[in-house]
Motif scaffolding. Structure first.
Motif, PDB file in Angstrom:
ATOM      1  N   VAL A   1      -7.440 -58.881   4.451  1.00  0.00           N
ATOM      2  CA  VAL A   1      -8.615 -58.554   3.634  1.00  0.00           C
ATOM      3  C   VAL A   1      -9.882 -58.655   4.475  1.00  0.00           C
ATOM      4  O   VAL A   1     -10.745 -57.773   4.457  1.00  0.00           O
ATOM      5  N   VAL A   2      -9.950 -59.737   5.264  1.00  0.00           N
ATOM      6  CA  VAL A   2     -11.106 -59.909   6.143  1.00  0.00           C
ATOM      7  C   VAL A   2     -11.133 -58.794   7.188  1.00  0.00           C
ATOM      8  O   VAL A   2     -12.169 -58.172   7.448  1.00  0.00           O
ATOM      9  N   ALA A   3      -9.976 -58.522   7.770  1.00  0.00           N
ATOM     10  CA  ALA A   3      -9.910 -57.481   8.810  1.00  0.00           C
ATOM     11  C   ALA A   3     -10.369 -56.138   8.261  1.00  0.00           C
ATOM     12  O   ALA A   3     -11.111 -55.399   8.907  1.00  0.00           O
TER      13      ALA A   3
ATOM     14  N   PHE B   1       0.083 -56.479   3.562  1.00  0.00           N
ATOM     15  CA  PHE B   1       1.299 -57.282   3.688  1.00  0.00           C
ATOM     16  C   PHE B   1       1.060 -58.686   3.140  1.00  0.00           C
ATOM     17  O   PHE B   1      -0.062 -59.170   3.053  1.00  0.00           O
ATOM     18  N   SER B   2       2.173 -59.326   2.819  1.00  0.00           N
ATOM     19  CA  SER B   2       2.097 -60.639   2.166  1.00  0.00           C
ATOM     20  C   SER B   2       1.723 -61.711   3.190  1.00  0.00           C
ATOM     21  O   SER B   2       1.650 -61.456   4.395  1.00  0.00           O
ATOM     22  N   GLU B   3       1.515 -62.903   2.708  1.00  0.00           N
ATOM     23  CA  GLU B   3       1.159 -64.034   3.566  1.00  0.00           C
ATOM     24  C   GLU B   3       2.238 -64.247   4.629  1.00  0.00           C
ATOM     25  O   GLU B   3       1.953 -64.532   5.792  1.00  0.00           O
ATOM     26  N   ALA B   4       3.489 -64.059   4.248  1.00  0.00           N
ATOM     27  CA  ALA B   4       4.592 -64.231   5.200  1.00  0.00           C
ATOM     28  C   ALA B   4       4.716 -63.028   6.129  1.00  0.00           C
ATOM     29  O   ALA B   4       5.173 -63.152   7.258  1.00  0.00           O
TER      30      ALA B   4
ATOM     31  N   LEU C   1      12.750 -57.561   6.472  1.00  0.00           N
ATOM     32  CA  LEU C   1      11.960 -56.388   6.870  1.00  0.00           C
ATOM     33  C   LEU C   1      10.551 -56.858   7.217  1.00  0.00           C
ATOM     34  O   LEU C   1      10.004 -57.730   6.540  1.00  0.00           O
ATOM     35  N   ILE C   2       9.987 -56.275   8.263  1.00  0.00           N
ATOM     36  CA  ILE C   2       8.609 -56.612   8.610  1.00  0.00           C
ATOM     37  C   ILE C   2       7.682 -55.705   7.805  1.00  0.00           C
ATOM     38  O   ILE C   2       7.833 -54.484   7.816  1.00  0.00           O
ATOM     39  N   GLN C   3       6.760 -56.321   7.103  1.00  0.00           N
ATOM     40  CA  GLN C   3       5.820 -55.516   6.314  1.00  0.00           C
ATOM     41  C   GLN C   3       4.687 -55.025   7.222  1.00  0.00           C
ATOM     42  O   GLN C   3       4.095 -55.815   7.965  1.00  0.00           O
TER      43      GLN C   3
ATOM     44  N   TRP D   1      -0.598 -52.209  11.639  1.00  0.00           N
ATOM     45  CA  TRP D   1      -1.135 -53.543  11.413  1.00  0.00           C
ATOM     46  C   TRP D   1      -0.057 -54.409  10.781  1.00  0.00           C
ATOM     47  O   TRP D   1       0.575 -54.001   9.795  1.00  0.00           O
ATOM     48  N   VAL D   2       0.142 -55.575  11.361  1.00  0.00           N
ATOM     49  CA  VAL D   2       1.083 -56.516  10.762  1.00  0.00           C
ATOM     50  C   VAL D   2       0.480 -57.924  10.834  1.00  0.00           C
ATOM     51  O   VAL D   2      -0.584 -58.128  11.410  1.00  0.00           O
TER      52      VAL D   2
END
Lengths: 236, 550, 424
Positions: free
Chosen positions: B264-266, B281-284, B299-301, B353-354
């Motif tokens: 969100v900041v990014a 993507f989620s916190e994880a 899976l990588i979000q 972005w991940v």
């Protein structure tokens, strides 16, 4: 010789060209007067100098020696620019091969010399229409030269020559490229111009029949005047 | 598109700048060069100062600062100052005894006002055409109709103009696209913090310990109750093996991955948002394979740039861009698209972005950032903040405004620009010869016309005007069609690399046909017409009336 | 037969005379052709080099072993000993014919002045592999090769010896024999002192800005760092950029790929095994659209413009000579003859101008200008290849042929009667 005041005076004119180291004399000490309103024919064999004389009188060329006066102007002393300006106002040209600009209509061809004069568009139109009427081609004014017969093209040429109301009309073999019938019509037209509008016409021709229309015929040979024949002003 | 054409002017100006003289010109963006064996250094004072140097000359871009040359402090210099290196190595600033020569001054003026010159020249060329048609006595319709009569020649010649102009327009649009891309990637108030000594995030390595409290620094805009607009990022390059059919040559592509701590900041810092239907993507940063609890790897979000989504989509049957929910293989893992960045026209368009941690672990930077991008209140504040970061005793960091960072990336564009100018000039020369042939032929074909006009009393200059005008009309028509054809390229996308300052980025750029490019194209066309028409027109003018009738 | 030759000779004479008739037009056409052929030559020189670099060779091909998932690639030096054997385990496994390890070492001569003049970039490898495994160096003449071999021998004996390209030397303002001290940039903290023992021969044009060093020197320095600092250098665990292997043919490449792929030795990091051509094409993928534009927009548009220029010139000539062509027909020339004259004229101008332009470009750009400065990817300059002379010939002749085909057909169909009826 006509009684009227001469409009063209060629005085002791000499003209030669150099071809390599050789000097070719085309005209030798020639003196000719042309009266105002006269119809003059120049005749002679090829190389006799008749076209050269015509060019000198029309301001297309300058003599090697001698003077050429037209009206009160000594044109043999004029600069090239001066001559160009003088021609615009004072001379109308008629050529053997008409020399109309092929991409322009009859109307536009006739209008060409007027573009050099300070005239309004309306004035130009009036003058072009008058010229067209005189040569009887009003109905063909938007045709291009390619769409006209030889005789018609030459009539456009004549209209272009008279449209500026010049002092002088010069014609170089105006009937040389035409059949007998068309040639006759052109000569008749020139005759009418001379008589009706009192135009001075100088015409170079090979054709004795054409020369007959003129009031006076000068015969040249090797740059010299050899004979003059004058006819009566009145014709049958 | 700031001063990018000024780069070209600079190239031309170089030849006239005396050796050993530094000319500090204009506002920031414009660069002057110096040839010298010793390297002057400008120590920055308060404004943006960047020194880039290549093998042969030094380029300085800045607003004001202290000049140090050969270890000696030469005082503060600012925009508009003239610095000279004397043969004995002494530095003089604004020495009036060294007047700017006329040519140099003229070039400087030209570089500063290139846009005015461009439009001015075009206006002058068009005005000349109007003037010629006004003072010309031979009706323009005569020329135009002749162009129609010999239409095959006209078409061939005009096509040559068209091709040259269209090509130039497309090539310029490409370069302009590069500039537009670098211009729009940086946010005005952003500062990029890199490790000391590196000017590109690709080479920067900020160990967690080194960063210290930099994100707490004053001047960084706050966000929410306790956060700040500071995006800690790790930027890495990966190789993606592209799936190919059996028996086919193995293929791969380079992909740029940006690991971020807080999406969100990014997003706020980079002023980007997701296309509808997507989410961050989620916190994880990972999710389980749905319906397959036995699967060992999650899976990588990922959030993917719009341009890259389209490019990766071309791998699969049908070629439709990847979208939310689609997966792709990378680094022996399966990545699932959570959202698509609405990023066209920026360098982020070609990025994945991940979660920072995932990018770091997958690509060998588990305990470091490559950059921290922070948002200041505005442009001026950003410059100040960057200086403050650099000056900080606590940490050894490099910082520069994001605008500056991306404008450094325009290096490649400059090289392309020069190449294009050379190609366009050579092509134009070829075109000019073609035009000359056409016009000389037109004149010899119409020598009788010229003779008649001259006999009737038309002056020589009228003939000159008429034929020059004809050539210009031909050029105008060809040029306009060329501009129209070139405009078709507006909006085309092309892959490229932008580089400068040591770093490089894979990008998808959008060709931008600007007014300036069209004006330059038309001007080139008219210039070709003028050059190609002038000598034939002179020869027409010199024709002798009686001879041309024979 | 003889009479045919005689006829051809006469035709040739007429063609040459025709070409010389309107010298102005011939000059413009040929200048136009030359400038446009020049553009094509420049564009094709770049493209042909790129094509050559990315083409898949069938035999004697090089294989690049890089890190699989990451870029820039970094491999542990420990991989090299098995990789140079192609990870061969069984006796009948494929073994590479040759190999070379590549490391990149870059740094500043004076770290306080970051400028291009101060920067040097060296390729480190096994010195004895330089002549055989680095592109084009195996094509050097005997004298140059002997010189290179001497330098290699010295680099083997003296670890800090390096060879620097002539242009790089000039940029740094250094001479052969001088010593330089470099502060490492890629390997921070690894500062090395070198002795410049030689430069690359001028014939090795592509090495004008390249420098090479012995890999051992860097490895030893990294080892020393570890001892002094009691911890390995951050980049020390994986200093190798890639390993190049040479295999006999594609079948071997495939077996080698399988061998390396199956090997348990290369897991962290995993490696990628691909032909050099396909590795380079992956690198150049990002420039694909630019090359596409050069190949399919710029090239054809220039060729088309060139055809237009020639077509225009020839059709003007044909139109002017309709009378003459009719006369030739009256004299018994058949339509084919007339066409031949027109074609011959165009081909003569096109071919000569094309060859002249390409040849001139070859000489000027390669010998005088030192290549086309078009820095794209890691290529700094491009050179006009030898076959450019053929391009000039083909482009000149081809565009002349295309350009004159319509005018030639129109000349062929000139009707005698039409022309004579249009006199005046």
């Amino acid at each position: 010789m006509s009684d009227a005041e001469p409009i063209v005076r060629v005085v002791g004119v000499h003209k030669y060209f150099t071809r390599g180291a050789e000097r070719v004399d085309v005209l030798q000490d020639l003196t000719v007067d042309v009266a105002d309103g006269e119809f003059l024919a120049l005749m002679g064999p090829s190389g006799s100098g008749k076209t050269t004389l015509l060019n000198l009188i029309a301001g297309l060329d300058t003599p090697s020696a001698g003077e050429v006066w037209v009206g009160s102007e000594l044109i043999s002393q004029m600069s090239e620019t001066g001559l160009a300006r003088w021609r615009t106002r004072s001379v109308g040209f008629i050529f053997q091969f008409y020399h109309l600009l092929p991409v322009l209509s009859a109307y536009e061809n006739i209008e060409l010399p007027l573009l050099l004069l300070p005239l309004s568009a309306a004035d130009r139109k009036k003058q072009v229409m008058t010229a067209l009427e005189l040569v009887g081609l009003t109905d063909r004014m938007s045709h291009r030269p390619g769409q006209l017969s030889g005789g018609q093209q030459q009539r456009v040429g004549i209209a272009r020559a008279i449209v500026t109301d010049p002092t002088l009309i010069v014609a170089d073999e105006p009937t040389g490229d035409l059949d007998a019938k068309s040639a006759d019509e052109i000569l008749k037209l020139l005759d009418e111009l001379q008589r009706g509008l009192q135009k001075t016409i100088i015409m170079v021709t090979h054709d004795p029949h054409a020369a007959e229309r003129a009031q006076r015929t000068l015969h040249l040979e090797k740059g010299n005047l050899v004979e003059q024949t004058a006819r009566k002003l009145e014709r049958a | 598109m700031r001063h990018w054409l000024s780069g070209l002017c600079m190239l031309l100006a170089l030849s006239s700048v005396a050796r050993g003289e530094i000319n500090i010109g204009d506002k920031g963006g414009i660069t002057y060069s110096v040839s010298s064996s010793k390297t002057p250094q400008v120590v920055d004072d308060e404004n943006e100062i960047v020194i880039t140097a290549d093998a042969k000359r030094l380029e300085i871009k800045f607003k004001a600062g202290r000049l140090v040359y050969d270890g000696k402090d030469c005082g503060t210099i600012k925009t508009g100052d003239r610095v000279a290196i004397e043969p004995d190595g002494k530095i003089t600033v604004n020495d009036e005894s060294r007047p700017v020569t006329g040519l140099v001054a003229a070039w400087r003026f030209f570089v500063k006002h290139w846009r005015e010159f461009l439009y001015g020249s075009l206006a002058a060329a068009l005005a000349l055409m109007v003037l010629l048609s006004l003072i010309g006595k031979v009706p323009v319709s005569y020329n135009v109709r002749n162009l129609f009569v010999r239409w095959k020649t006209t078409v061939m010649t005009a096509l040559a103009f068209t091709l040259v102009v269209a090509l130039m327009t497309v090539m310029m649009a490409f370069v302009n696209g590069m500039y537009t891309l670098t211009e729009s990637s940086g946010q005005l108030g952003n500062v990029m913090i890199l490790s000391s000594g590196s000017n590109d995030e690709g080479f920067s390595n900020l160990a967690f310990d080194d960063v210290g409290n930099v994100e707490k620094m004053e001047g960084i805009q706050p966000y929410g109750n306790d956060k700040r607009l500071a995006s800690k990022e790790v930027f890495v390059m990966g190789n993606q093996t592209i799936p190919v059919g059996p028996g086919q040559k193995p293929k791969r592509r380079f992909v740029q991955i940006r690991g971020i701590e807080d999406p969100v900041v990014a997003a706020l810092v980079h002023a980007l948002s997701l296309k509808p239907g997507g989410q961050w993507f989620s916190e994880a940063g990972v999710e389980e394979v749905s319906g397959d609890k036995a699967s060992t790897q999650n899976l990588i979000q990922a959030v993917i740039g719009n341009g890259l989504a389209a490019e990766m989509g071309s791998d699969r049957a049908g070629g439709k861009p990847l979208t939310v929910g689609d997966t792709f293989p990378l680094a022996d893992r399966t990545w699932k698209i959570a959202g698509v960045l609405d990023s066209s026209g920026s360098t982020f368009d070609s990025e994945i972005w991940v979660k920072r941690q995932i990018a770091g672990e997958q690509f060998g930077k588990p305990a470091s950032y490559t950059s921290i991008v922070v948002r200041a209140a505005g442009e001026k504040e950003a410059i100040k903040l960057a200086d403050k970061v650099k000056a900080s005793k606590e940490t050894a960091l490099n910082a520069l405004t994001e605008k500056q960072y991306y404008s450094n990336m325009a290096e490649t564009s400059k090289q392309f620009l020069y190449a294009i100018v050379v190609v366009a000039m050579v092509m134009a020369a070829g075109g000019v010869f073609g035009v000359m042939n056409t016009m000389f032929a037109a004149i010899s074909q119409r020598s009788k016309d010229i003779g008649v006009l001259r006999i009737m009393g038309y002056q020589r200059r009228q003939i000159l005007i008429s034929f020059l005008l004809e050539s210009l009309v031909l050029a105008l028509i060809g040029g306009l069609v060329g501009c129209a054809a070139g405009m078709l390229a507006d909006g085309w996308t092309a892959r490229s690399i932008i580089s400068g300052g040591g770093g490089a980025k894979f990008v998808v750029l959008r060709l931008v046909v600007s007014k300036e490019i069209l004006a330059a194209g038309l001007l080139l066309s008219l210039f070709m017409g003028m050059l190609g028409g002038f000598f034939p027109a002179i020869s027409a003018m010199r024709l002798r009336a009686l001879e041309s009738l024979r | 037969m003889l009479s045919l030759l005689g006829t051809l000779a006469k035709f040739a004479v007429i063609i040459v005379k025709n070409v010389r008739r309107n010298l102005l037009r011939t000059t413009f056409t040929s200048l136009g052709t030359m400038t446009l052929v020049l553009v094509v030559t420049l564009v094709w020189s770049v493209l042909s080099f790129i094509d050559d670099q990315t083409s898949e060779k069938a035999n004697d091909l090089k294989v690049l072993i890089t890190e699989k998932n990451k870029s820039p690639s970094r491999l542990p030096y420990a991989y090299v000993s098995s990789l140079k054997e192609g990870a061969a385990r069984a006796p009948d496994d494929v073994r590479p014919v040759d190999y070379m390890t590549w490391v990149f070492y870059g740094g500043m001569l004076d770290p306080t002045k970051p400028s291009r003049e101060n920067f040097i970039f060296l390729i480190g490898g096994e010195p004895e592999k330089i002549p055989t495994m680095m592109e084009e160096l195996d094509q050097l003449g005997p004298a140059d090769r002997a010189r290179l071999d001497r330098a290699v021998q010295r680099m083997k004996e003296q670890r800090n010896a390096c060879v620097i390209g002539p242009e790089q030397l000039k940029t740094m303002n250094k001479k052969v024999g001088e010593r330089i001290k470099v502060s490492g940039l890629i390997f921070k903290g690894i500062d090395l002192e070198f002795e410049i023992i030689d430069t690359f021969p001028d014939a090795a044009k592509r090495y004008a800005q390249t420098s090479v060093m012995n890999i051992e020197y860097l490895l030893a320095a990294l080892e020393e760092y570890k001892v002094t600092n009691k911890k390995p250098h951050p980049e020390g665990d994986a200093p190798v950029a890639f390993v190049v292997l040479r295999v006999k043919n594609r079948a071997e490449l495939e077996r080698l790929t399988a061998q390396i792929g199956d090997s348990p030795l290369y897991t962290a990091p995993a490696v990628r095994c691909e032909s050099q051509g396909s590795a380079i094409s992956s690198f150049l993928e990002a420039y694909k659209d630019i090359f596409w534009g050069m190949r399919w927009l710029l090239g054809p548009a220039v060729l088309f413009t060139l055809s237009l220029v020639i077509a225009n010139a020839i059709s003007i000539s044909v139109r002017e000579r309709r009378m003459e062509i009719a006369l030739l027909k009256v004299l018994g020339f058949r339509p084919g003859h007339v066409m031949g004259l027109v074609l011959g004229e165009a081909l003569l101008i096109g071919t000569l101008s094309g060859v002249f332009s390409a040849g001139g470009a070859y000489l000027l750009i390669n010998k005088l200008a030192g290549g086309i400065p078009f820095p794209i990817a890691w290529f700094q300059r491009f050179f006009i290849p030898d076959q450019a002379l053929w391009w000039g010939l083909a482009v000149g002749a081809g565009t002349a042929f295309v350009g004159c085909i319509f005018p030639a057909l129109s000349a062929r169909s000139v009707r005698v009667a039409d022309v004579f009826s249009k006199i005046a």
